[in-house]
Design an enzyme around this catalytic site. Structure first.
Site, PDB file in Angstrom:
ATOM      1  N   GLU A  14     -30.689  23.031  34.544  1.00 22.62           N
ATOM      2  CA  GLU A  14     -29.682  23.556  33.577  1.00 22.62           C
ATOM      3  C   GLU A  14     -28.753  24.460  34.494  1.00 22.62           C
ATOM      4  OE1 GLU A  14     -31.916  26.508  31.321  1.00 22.62           O
ATOM      5  OE2 GLU A  14     -30.056  26.899  30.071  1.00 22.62           O
ATOM      6  N   LYS A  84     -25.759  23.203  24.265  1.00 18.14           N
ATOM      7  CA  LYS A  84     -27.225  23.830  23.748  1.00 18.14           C
ATOM      8  C   LYS A  84     -27.120  24.445  22.836  1.00 18.14           C
ATOM      9  CE  LYS A  84     -30.889  26.630  26.202  1.00 18.14           C
ATOM     10  NZ  LYS A  84     -31.222  27.516  27.505  1.00 18.14           N
ATOM     11  N   CYS A 117     -33.465  23.019  28.221  1.00 18.14           N
ATOM     12  CA  CYS A 117     -34.635  24.081  28.272  1.00 18.14           C
ATOM     13  C   CYS A 117     -35.065  24.599  26.984  1.00 18.14           C
ATOM     14  CB  CYS A 117     -33.826  25.216  29.191  1.00 18.14           C
ATOM     15  SG  CYS A 117     -35.187  26.299  29.917  1.00 18.14           S
TER      16      CYS A 117
HETATM   17  C1  ACM Z   1     -34.096  28.954  29.115  1.00 21.38           C
HETATM   18  O1  ACM Z   1     -33.756  28.507  28.077  1.00 21.38           O
HETATM   19  N1  ACM Z   1     -33.158  28.785  30.070  1.00 21.38           N
HETATM   20  C2  ACM Z   1     -35.184  29.611  29.142  1.00 21.38           C
END
Ligand code: ACM
Length: 243
Positions: A14, A84, A117
């Protein structure tokens, strides 16, 4: 992390080219790029030249807003972006949650889905990606909680998909904020076997060849097919807000 499909697919963490800890919105503004920007353009050249599918997280700017996004650049040069949906902790100060849905995208011989993530905390994400036909779920990550690697074994098993988690290692310290990333990037099979696992502390590149047919077979036992046995009419509550 690299999972062999028909073509190779390389998965990076990420926000791989910016770091994770931003002190203020100006830092995000300075580092964020449009999906047509330098990073995607240059990595598209790599994907085309090396005949690779590339998945990586980057800070995306779009219409004066910022997203914690992931790009899939296919070996044929198609670019797909996932923003995201489930922002973690201080990410909420800087990024908008993505509002697009979760899609599986075709590459040679397979379909790839992306999540980022903390999306792991929401099993709906992997389920929707698998229902959309993903056989390989790629997860760029900067994990700080200790549970994701174990949870992704379950996500792989319950959807019968490969999952590739590319996580960061080490500590990032900016001002008075410091975070330690959990490393242990991994590739998991549809039966939950860990096909490759990196260590907590050192950089690594893991290469695995996978047979996509394993993720097409949704049988758990000869009498249980995951998709046939689902009961969507019993699951309507999932669309409600919690009481
Ligand atoms: C995250 O979502 N980077 C912990």
């Amino acid at each position: 992390m690299l999972a062999g499909v028909t073509e190779a697919t390389v998965v990076l963490p990420e926000l791989f080219n910016t770091g994770y800890v931003f002190r203020n919105i100006e830092e995000v503004r300075d580092l964020a790029e449009p999906a047509t920007g330098f990073t995607v353009t240059e990595l598209k050249k790599v994907a085309l030249a090396q005949k690779l599918n590339l998945v990586f997280g980057f800070a995306e700017s779009k219409n004066r807003k910022y997203y914690n996004s992931s790009a899939l650049i296919t070996a044929k040069g198609s670019v797909h972006i996932y923003q995201k949906a489930h922002l973690f902790d201080r990410e909420k100060l800087f990024f908008q949650p993505g509002t697009g849905s979760f899609h599986a995208y075709p590459v040679e011989g397979a379909k790839i889905g992306m999540m980022i993530c903390f999306d792991w905390f929401f099993p709906e994400v992997t389920r929707i990606l698998a229902l959309d036909g993903a056989q390989v779920i790629c997860q760029p990550a900067n994990l700080v909680l200790p549970w994701c690697q174990d949870a992704m074994k379950t996500r792989s098993i319950e959807n019968r998909v490969f999952s590739v988690t590319a996580n960061r290692i080490g500590m990032e310290k900016r001002g008075n904020i410091s975070l330690t990333f959990t490393g242990k990037s991994q590739i998991v099979s549809p039966s939950g076997d860990i096909l490759a696992s990196a260590t907590e502390r050192s950089e690594s590149l893991k290469v695995v060849e996978v047979d996509i047919a394993q993720a097409l077979d949704k049988h758990v036992t000869p009498a249980n097919d995951l998709w046939v046995d689902r009961k969507p009419n019993l699951y309507k509550t999932i669309l409600r807000k919690a009481v």
